[in-house]
Every structure is written in C-alpha cells, then in structure tokens.
Design a protein around this motif. Structure first.
Motif: not given
Lengths: 483, 448
Positions: A433-461
C-alpha cells in the motif's frame, strides 16, 4: 504562512533553569579557591537560560519540523532507511548495557563482551569472512580501517602497493577514504551495461595495486555478474578485494562477499541491520576479513577462553586503534537484537522482499521515468528524469515536489554517471500500500511536469520553509549564534 | 521466522510479482551466478519472538556490573556524569533518531536548527569561532585535528604530550602512519608536560602541538604557554578539553588554542561501554574551510524566512571525492543533539555549578584518601575531577575490595605508564555522594 522557529538563545530569561542540581554535600572551599587564578574561567559561557517546559517545547517543536522513518516513507537510495524496531531501543538502554564503563574489570562485563563476540561471529557468517572487528564507528570509518588492514598486509609481505582502483559508479567515500589512507585512487569507467568493464580493470591493475573497492550490488542497483572474474584479475595482480557493504541489504543469506572472492568487507549496521541513522549518526561500520588479514586487526580483539572473554591488546602486527574504545556498543546492541529477531530465514526474507519491492517500483515507474538499464535491479533501482527535462523540469524539482506529497525524496544526482539520477530504495519493511501511494505520487508528478512545470519549480509549497538559498549559506557562512 | 518487520502477505507478493511480470522472487535474482550463491541457510540462531528476545537481552545485560548499582570512581576518558531526564526523552523522539542526514533541508529544519544551536554552544564553551556538527569521538577528533593542522601548515610533524589519553595517542598514531605524518611525544614531569622538553621537540617542521587539559592524570596543563611555543614555531596549538571542566576552567580559545577538540560523552551521553560517543571540534574562522565533517549554516528561503542547510559541502567526500578534507560521512548527530539538550538543561548557571561540584567533591575525596597512611598524591599539580594517588598496596587488590563494597575503583596507571605502576587514577563527578566517597575511603583504609 511559513514561519521561522525561535532559536533556543532567543528564549527564556536570565536566571531561569531547566534542571536543579543537588547542594554540595561535602565540606570544601569555594571552587574559586581550588582552581588557581591562572586556570579560572573569566566569562561564563552564554548558554541558554530556560525552564524545563520551555526546553521540552523547544525540542518538541524542532522534532515536528523533522522527517524520520517513523514519520513516513523514506526511499533514500543506498541509505537503507528501513524500520528501526522499538525493542532494539529498549535493549540498548538497559542498565547493564548503557551504564557500564569501558575500562571496568573484564570479569564484570562478561555479558557485553559475549554480545560483541557473538556479533563478530554472526557478521562473519553473513559475510563469509573469518573474523570481524566491531571497532569502526561508521561505514567510512570501516573503509579506512579496511584499507589500513590491506596496506599493513602488503607491507608485511614486503610490498609497497599504493593504488586503489575504484569504479566511477562508486560511493564518494571510497576515493576520499583512499586519500585519507594515504593511497592513490585509480578510477575505472563502467561498462555501458553498468558492470565493471573487465578490459578496463585488466588495464588498470598492476604491481602497485593495493585493492579494488567494489559495492556489489553496485550503486546502480545491479549485481556484478562477473564478480569471480573481477576477483581473479585483482588477485592475479597481487591486489585484494574490498567490499563496500552499503548495499548488503540485497544479499543476506543469498550470497556472501567472502564466497564472491572479497578479502575485506565493511557492514553499515545503521543500514542493513536496522539501527537508526540518528539524523547522521551514530552509525557503526564493522569490518570483516579473511584469515590472512587477522593479525592486522585493530586492538583490542576479544579473546574467548574457557567460556570467559577478555580484551587482547597483545597483537604486534595490529594497525593500532581506530577509535578511543571498542566501537559504538549501543549501536551493536541494537543490531544484535535485530539479527536474533530475524533469524537466518528472516534475514534472507528481508533481502528477498527488499529486492521484490525495488523491482515493483521500477516496473511501475518505468511507465513515466526513463530506466537506464533493461535488467532486474537488486534492492534499489536507478531511474532518470531525462524524459521530464524537455519540460524544463530537473530531478531536484521532482524531489522537492515529492515533499508536498508527504514523501522523503529518493537519492538524487547519484550515481554520478547517470544523468538526472533518481535512486529509489524502498526496503523490505514497506507495505505494498505504501509503495502504491508513492508510485501514484511519482506518476502524478510526471504528469504535472508536462502540464504545469512552474508548480514543480516552485515546490515545495507545504513545508515549514521554502527552497533555501544554499549558495549564500556557503559564500557568507553563518555557522553560529553570537551573543 | 519473524513477520512483524516484514509486512507482505503471500497475496501481496503474488500481486507484485505479477505486476513485474515474473513468476517468482527467485527470478529477480537471475544476475547472481550459481557459483556465488549460498546453497544453505545461514548458520545463525533461530529467530526469537519479541518476548523471548526481551528475556534474552535482560539476561545478558544482567551479567554486567552496572553503574546504576555500583558507585563509579573510574574515569580515564569515560565519565559517569548525571544525564538529565529530558535528554533521553528528546533524543528518543523518533522524528530525530529515525531520520537520515539532512539532505532535504525543507523537511529537516528541526535537526538542522538543533545542530546549528549545538555548534553555537560548542563555540561558547570552548571560546572558538566555528564548530562542526560532530566527529566520532574524542580520539578521532584529535587525530582529525592533527591532520587539519598538517594540511593548513604544509608540515608533517606533530608533537603530542604524553599526558594525552593513551588511547587518543594510539588513534593518532594509526591515522598518521599511512599519511607520512610523524608523531613525537613530549615527556611529563610531576603530572604535567615538561615545558623545556616540549620546547626542544617543537621546530620548523612542527604542524601542531597537542595537549590535553585536564590531562589524562586529571592535572591542568598550561595551555597558554603551549600555544605561545607552538605559534612561535609557526605551528598550531590543538587542545583537547573535558567539556564539563569548561564550566570553571578558562576556555582554550581564550588561551590561544587554534583547534579545540574533545570527548563530548560527559554532555548527556551514557558511558555505554565506550560508545557511541561524541567528538567535538571547534576552530577559528580562518581554518573553517579546512574543518572536517559536516557543518550547518544559517540562510533564508526565497521569501526571506530564516532556515538552515548543510553548508561548505565543497570540503566533503561526495563533492570532492579524493580531495575531501576527511572521509567523514555519518558522524554522531544524535549524540550532538543530546549534548545540545544537555547544555540547554544545565544552562548558563548549571554549567558552572556542575563543574564546581566536580572540583569540590574530587578535592574532598583526594584529601580524605591521602590522609590515610599508605596513600599519597602521585602529583602536585592542580586538578579538576580526576587525580592520581600512589598506594602501598597493589591497585588490583584495592579494587577487588572496593568491588565487594559495590564500588568500581580507579584505573591502574601502570597499565599505560609502567613507571607509574601502583598509582591509581580516581574520578569523582558531581554524581558521587559524600556517603559513597566516605565508603570508598573506609574500604581503602581497610585494605592498606
């Protein structure tokens, strides 16, 4: 709103105190009369003046601004941030372990000596070595001990070998340790498949080769398939093979460095054997050796005779002492409790699950993150954010964004030979369950990189402070409070 | 086997293997060649369930004579000082002890700030300008200081007083041997370093003069004179100090020391059979960039909020690899945290008071013992909490009698200094009560 935490020096009032001391119960002159004027302190040290509750609140608040394994998932590659069992903490605090003096008569510390001797035996068995010293205080200290043993061995045979071969994928401590040990580093490039390049190794060895330092599995998370060939090349040149045990969590009960051909090994008890890292120590870096190197082990060694134990300092070929006493005993007690809790089957299962977890992460994360090697990994996997780079996103940005999702980031920018590296080591103590949560977060971040790179550049919020100015910290160092 | 530290059910494993696309865990180990596989179980004791393990650990611990039951007059580098209750409660907070090195500062602000405060407190007590975030122990800190001095001066000889802890000198010798560093030892007279002999050893090749104060015999050394001597030869003065003594003794920084190191164990750490301990290391701003080990620095985030980071990392092994100032990676961070909590707990007044209690009680014990016929002071120099006495009976015989009275006696100095055989090094911390000291004296009297 982000908020700085007050310094302990900014709290309290003159005259406040956090602990009361007993009155002096012996007749004595004033301390001022007992210390000659020339030796007496002129101005008192400006230490904090706080009540006990202020103290407790201050450090509690600091703890709440800190992330540990008990706080959440900590997949820091090559650091093996596994769960630290609580009974280990109880055990090392037992009066018979915590409150014994290192120079007490040996007859009065037989339980402690038996424990250390047993640990030497257990680690020798796990490593496939003939003897172990528990003296080194950390992994890098173990490396230094190991290289000194190797140096002493060669010197005793009348050979002056001064070069240490280190693959370019090695831990940074390896070349640093070689330098501190008075040896010269020869770096060899890895083969494109991540393994030691046998041709490069053959070209590098010679009559000046003291040792090859190797981590197996390597810092790329890969098992060195040709390890026996590597050993033959080094041994044929008269050198010895040093095993960096940082990645030993992958092989317990599965393969032993001694059987692979290694002559010297260090373990990191704070990695493989579940003792806490303590925020950067105390660690413990026991060193195991094959029998030819036993005479050179640091003093004292534990000698067992007729069921009793003593400390033997009479070792004429010893490299000497590596630290003031016998090692980080409190850490050794914790690791001993871990080995007994796991047993042989448990240790093997730990390695198997560690490898399973890493491959599970690798297989799922490959969907969005580039994997430089098309092989199964061992207990950790290396990915790169090369595919995210075109969006202007760096590995650092991904790591900082992970903080917002409540995870400690993987090791980044290491190994140095992988561009934009992300090194993930889940360890065996994490659930699916922990690994699945982490994997989901990583995949989500990969999507964010494509859609909203500025959010990643400003992280952590969401953290107590934002990205910190490290350049100014180094250029204009402020490393202490001033009254 | 244990399951409590391993969460996977068989169903979990099957699901994960299916996701990976393999039939069994064994397939994942395909890269491990058959000839290096272990084809048998490890020869280790069978797994113990927690209740069995707890019983086993208690039984082993019970075979050691604990200082909770024995009054300890043994020091010599490991000290039975009182550890305030708050220390263990703070370092027992798992956010601290289960953390790694602070590579991600935004979620490590608590530890970074605590270590920065620790550095500040070490500077305060030693009278120095900068301190690192800890080294392994007193002995390795001293050896690192010697290496720092060699690098800073470009020289390769260190002169160390024979009154420095023998184990520290042994560590120094081990560190020096492969780096082309020569170590010379300066003799002592009446418990302190022989100034004239020291002067003869120091010259243009000397990188560092190393003294310890209070020294191994408990006697106070003349740091200012040693510093003057070192500086006139272009060398650095490295002083090892007992941090507790700095409550009453002048800070080495005020006496001209260039590097102050020492064993931090007396600051909130249990004696724990010799480790984990804490090496502290403080120096001048001039030498800051040559300092080994981790350093925490203050900075701000992009909004201007105060924060802390590991800094000056260009000195370290993960940046400079073979050119690093040392190979230190893990240090003793949790022990440094304990020291910071300890120093906060005793505070400005308590820091002095603990030291005063030590001096007074040690003086009372020394006076009481040396009033006995057959027991006299070994040296005449002023001391802090340790002192040596020369006894008419063998030290082992005295200690055996003391042990049966629930007392752990002093160290036989003959073990390290054959010329001092028959001398017993006694340590009296603030923890020792008058009743314990009187019992010590009565028992020694009965043996003599």
């Amino acid at each position: 709103m982000r908020k700085a935490k007050a310094l302990i020096f900014e709290m309290g009032q003159p005259g406040r105190r956090a602990i009361d001391l007993p009155a002096c119960d012996v007749p004595a002159p004033d301390a001022a009369d007992l210390i000659p004027d020339a030796f007496r302190r002129r101005t008192s040290a400006a230490l904090p003046e706080v009540s006990q509750l202020e103290l407790v609140r201050h450090y509690t608040a600091l703890s709440q601004r800190n992330f540990g394994v008990d706080s959440g998932f900590y997949p820091l590659g090559s650091c093996t941030m596994k769960y630290n069992p609580k009974i280990n903490e109880d055990a090392c605090r037992m009066s018979g372990f915590a409150a014994i003096h290192p120079l007490q008569d040996e007859a009065t510390v037989q339980g402690a000596l038996e424990l250390v001797a047993a640990m030497e035996g257990y680690l020798a068995e796990i490593a496939g070595m003939d003897a172990v010293t528990m003296q080194p205080a950390a992994g890098a200290h173990g490396e230094l001990t190991g290289l000194k043993l190797i140096r002493a061995y060669h010197r005793h045979r009348g050979e002056n070998r001064t070069k240490v071969i280190v693959p370019d994928s090695a831990h940074g401590t390896n070349p640093a340790t070689a330098a501190v040990g008075g040896l010269e580093t020869v770096e060899i490039k890895s083969h494109p498949d991540g393994a030691v390049d046998l041709e490069a190794l053959r070209a590098a060895v010679g009559p000046d080769t003291a040792a090859l330092m190797l981590t197996n599995p390597s810092t790329l998370g890969l098992f060195e398939k040709n390890i026996r060939a590597v050993a033959e090349i080094v041994h044929a040149a008269g050198g010895l093979l040093y095993y960096d045990g940082a990645n030993a969590n992958a092989i317990m009960g599965i393969s032993r460095p001694g059987d692979m051909g290694f002559d010297v090994i260090h373990f990191n008890l704070h990695k493989t054997f579940s003792t806490p890292h303590g925020g950067g120590g105390p660690g413990s870096g026991p060193v195991g050796v094959k029998k030819e190197l036993i005479p050179f082990l640091p003093v004292p060694v534990i000698a067992a005779e007729g069921g009793s134990y003593r400390l033997d300092y009479d070792r004429p070929l010893s490299i000497g002492k590596m630290q003031s006493f016998y090692g980080n005993f409190g850490v050794i007690v914790r690791a001993y409790a871990y080995i007994l809790a796991m047993g042989p089957d448990g240790l093997r299962a730990a390695s198997e699950d560690a490898v399973l977890n890493a491959n599970y992460c690798l297989s799922r994360l490959k969907e969005k993150f580039h994997s430089p090697f098309a092989r199964f990994c061992m207990h950790e996997c290396v990915l790169t954010s090369k595919d995210q780079k075109p969006y202007g996103v760096r590995t650092l940005d991904i790591a900082k964004r992970l903080l917002d999702y409540g995870y400690h980031p993987p090791t980044i920018y290491f190994p140095l030979i992988v561009e934009e590296a992300l090194m993930i080591e889940p360890t065996e103590t994490e659930s699916k369950e922990t690994l699945d949560g982490f994997i989901a977060a990583m995949l989500r971040i990969a999507d964010e990189a494509e859609e909203d790179a500025a959010k990643l550049k400003a992280a952590p919020a969401t953290t107590v402070v934002g990205r910190l100015d490290e350049a100014t910290a180094a250029r204009k160092p402020v490393v202490r409070w001033k009254a | 086997m244990t399951r409590s530290y391993l969460p996977h059910t068989d169903a979990d494993r099957r699901a994960m293997l299916a996701a990976i696309g393999v039939g069994s865990t064994q397939e994942l180990f395909a890269d491990v060649p058959a000839e290096v596989r272990l084809d048998r179980p490890l020869a280790l004791p069978a797994a113990m369930a927690e209740p069995e393990l707890a019983r086993h650990m208690r039984a082993l611990a019970a075979r050691n004579a604990s200082l909770d039951e024995y009054a300890c007059f043994l020091g010599a580098g490991a000290y039975d000082h009182y550890v305030p209750s708050v220390v263990d409660h703070v370092i027992g907070r798992s956010e601290f002890y289960t953390a790694y090195t602070q590579y991600q500062p935004e979620i490590s602000q608590g530890y970074l700030q605590a270590l920065w405060e620790y550095q500040s407190m070490i500077c305060e007590i030693t009278g120095m300008e900068v301190a690192n975030a800890s080294l392994y122990d007193g002995g390795t800190a001293m050896a690192e200081a010697a290496m720092t001095a060699c690098a800073a001066t470009g020289r390769s000889e260190v002169v160390v007083a024979r009154t420095v802890h023998p184990h520290y000198r042994a560590v120094l010798a081990t560190y020096a041997v492969d780096r082309g560093v020569t170590v010379k030892e300066a003799p002592f007279a009446d418990g302190t370093t022989d100034a004239e002999a020291l002067g003869d050893l120091v010259g243009p090749a000397t990188a560092a003069v190393i003294v310890q104060t209070p020294n191994f015999f408990g006697c106070l050394e003349d740091v200012a004179a040693a510093a003057g001597l070192a500086h006139s030869a272009g060398a650095l003065l490295v002083a090892a100090a007992d941090p507790v003594s700095l409550g009453v003794l002048e800070a080495p920084g005020a006496l001209g020391a260039d590097v102050v190191v020492g064993e931090g164990q007396p600051l909130g750490l249990s004696v724990s059979f010799g480790g984990p301990y804490l090496g502290f290391f403080a120096t001048t701003e001039k030498l800051m960039r040559r300092m080994p080990g981790r350093i925490v620095g203050q900075t701000t985030d992009f909004e201007g909020t105060r924060g802390f980071v590991l800094t000056l990392q260009a000195r370290e092994q993960h940046i400079r690899r073979e050119k690093a100032t040392s190979n230190i990676c893990s240090n003793e961070a949790l022990c440094a945290l304990a020291a910071a909590v300890h120093l906060t707990a005793v505070g400005r007044e308590g820091f002095r008071e603990v030291a005063e209690l030590c001096v007074k009680k040690a003086r009372y014990a020394c006076d009481s013992l040396t009033k006995l016929p057959g027991c006299r002071p070994a040296f005449g120099a002023p001391f802090f909490k340790e002192f040596a006495v020369r006894c008419a009976k063998p030290v082992a015989e005295i200690n055996a009698a003391l042990f049966s009275e629930k007392i752990i006696g002093g160290l036989d100095l003959g073990r390290y200094y054959p010329d001092l055989a028959g001398c017993m090094l006694m340590c009296v911390t603030e923890k020792r009560t008058r009743a314990e000291i009187d019992r010590l004296v009565r028992t020694v009297e009965a043996v003599l």
